[in-house]
Enzyme design. Sequence first.
Site, short mmCIF file in Angstrom:
data_model
loop_
_atom_site.label_atom_id
_atom_site.label_comp_id
_atom_site.label_asym_id
_atom_site.label_seq_id
_atom_site.Cartn_x
_atom_site.Cartn_y
_atom_site.Cartn_z
N HIS A 63 151.23 -10.40 17.68
CA HIS A 63 152.32 -10.22 16.72
C HIS A 63 152.83 -8.79 16.82
CE1 HIS A 63 151.38 -14.01 14.57
NE2 HIS A 63 150.13 -13.72 14.91
N ASP A 153 153.68 -20.03 14.48
CA ASP A 153 152.43 -19.37 14.11
C ASP A 153 152.56 -18.59 12.80
OD1 ASP A 153 149.63 -18.74 14.78
OD2 ASP A 153 150.40 -16.71 14.65
N HIS A 180 149.79 -23.36 14.92
CA HIS A 180 148.96 -22.81 13.85
C HIS A 180 148.65 -24.00 12.95
CE1 HIS A 180 148.06 -19.72 10.59
NE2 HIS A 180 148.14 -20.84 9.90
N HIS A 233 143.73 -20.20 17.54
CA HIS A 233 142.56 -19.68 16.82
C HIS A 233 141.70 -20.73 16.11
CE1 HIS A 233 145.65 -19.92 13.76
NE2 HIS A 233 146.19 -18.74 14.04
N ASP A 306 145.06 -12.79 18.68
CA ASP A 306 145.78 -12.89 17.40
C ASP A 306 145.97 -11.49 16.80
OD1 ASP A 306 147.13 -13.84 15.19
OD2 ASP A 306 145.38 -14.75 14.24
N HIS A 310 148.93 -4.55 10.35
CA HIS A 310 149.55 -4.34 9.04
C HIS A 310 149.43 -2.87 8.67
CE1 HIS A 310 150.05 -8.60 8.09
NE2 HIS A 310 148.80 -8.82 8.49
#
Length: 430
Positions: A63, A153, A180, A233, A306, A310
């Site tokens: 991401h 996802d 996902h 995942h 994954d 953040h």
Amino acid sequence: MKTLLKNGVVYQAGKMLPNDLLIADGVIKALGTDLSELVTSETNVIELNGRLVAPGLVDVHVHYREPGFTHKETIKTGSKAAAHGGYTTVCAMPNLDPVPDTPERVKKQVELNKTDGVIKIKQYGAITKGLKSDELLDYAGMKAAGAFAFSNDGCGVQTAGTMYQAMLAAKKLGVPLVAHVEDNSLLFGGVMHAGQKAKELGLPGILGVSESSQIARDLLLAKETGVHYHVCHVSTKESVELIRLAKAHGINVTCEVSPHHLLLDEDDIPANDGFYKMNPPLRTKGDHAALIAGLLDGTIDMIATDHAPHSIDEKTGDMRTSAFGITGSETAFALLYTHLVKEQKLLSLGKLIDLMSKAPAEKFGFDAGQIYAGAKADLAIFELETEYELKEADYLSRGINTPFTGQRVFGQTYLTLVDGRPVYQKEGEK
């Protein structure tokens, strides 16, 4: 300009071979114990002193947050972090703002990835408009614009009919449908696995069946449509068993597991700490054992990080209010090598490299993940013998949200090359 990687241990065709490797024009030109006849005075010689030369790692699940959430990560910082971890090809998820859910948006995203990325970035297109709707999209147009696969996802596709139609479209185009898996009606506001640890911490739990029930639905749809269905995942023993059974019945399914699910379980969560909040959550010891078993018997096809950065504010404090996700690009190889190969001896070094390079490349049809004369010079060189500490100050990602910081590990990235160009070099090295 030619480059000679001298005195490395090259992982090639399943073997560790003491070899030199000559690169020119972005391609591996030759491998051997004596390439002196091919070397000129202008050749750039890099002495490796026995370091491991591996294919550049391939990550089908990252991401990068740009556009829309650049306070978390950018394409530049995310791709630099990947290079720092030995990755040369990654696949970027579409949970952005705006979502790449039209050919025009996909094309713009692909161009931005190419302009700002220091490694090779492949782009997912969305399955549905805005990721959370049931509105189907112009899949052919998005593929033509550069989307290599489709995924929502971060959000499970809640309606079976929507998933069925999306699978039919993906099958027709010959591209993977990457899921996902999460039934929202079974979440009940959970923030960690619904087990004993959640009870101890007084936190709402996420049922394992929220994952496995949607996998069961999708596997039957994949059987009906014939699409290449890839599960993101996986985290529960039921999910592994369902995928194992589906493969035995000839369903075209592949799946990935994340490093944190191979290394931790719910009992490793020390407190109500947002750094341990991830989706799917850390599960039970039984689930963890099933993931290891699935990796060893081939039910689980590959390892994908994954990587989910953040800001520190979004991860600090109570799990109820913090964001889901941890980073992984810069720590994955070292952690897995240290714990699964060096300490526990569950995997061979070659098997780990294959799971992080050759396997994802083969399953998704990428020209990557192997070393041979004529291959693109996408390479990762690792130091296996020197122990070092994972430190926040060394991360190149904007996200420092990982519970592994402070661990002492082996397998530090020394040099990463993309098409023969250095995109990461260990500080102080030339």
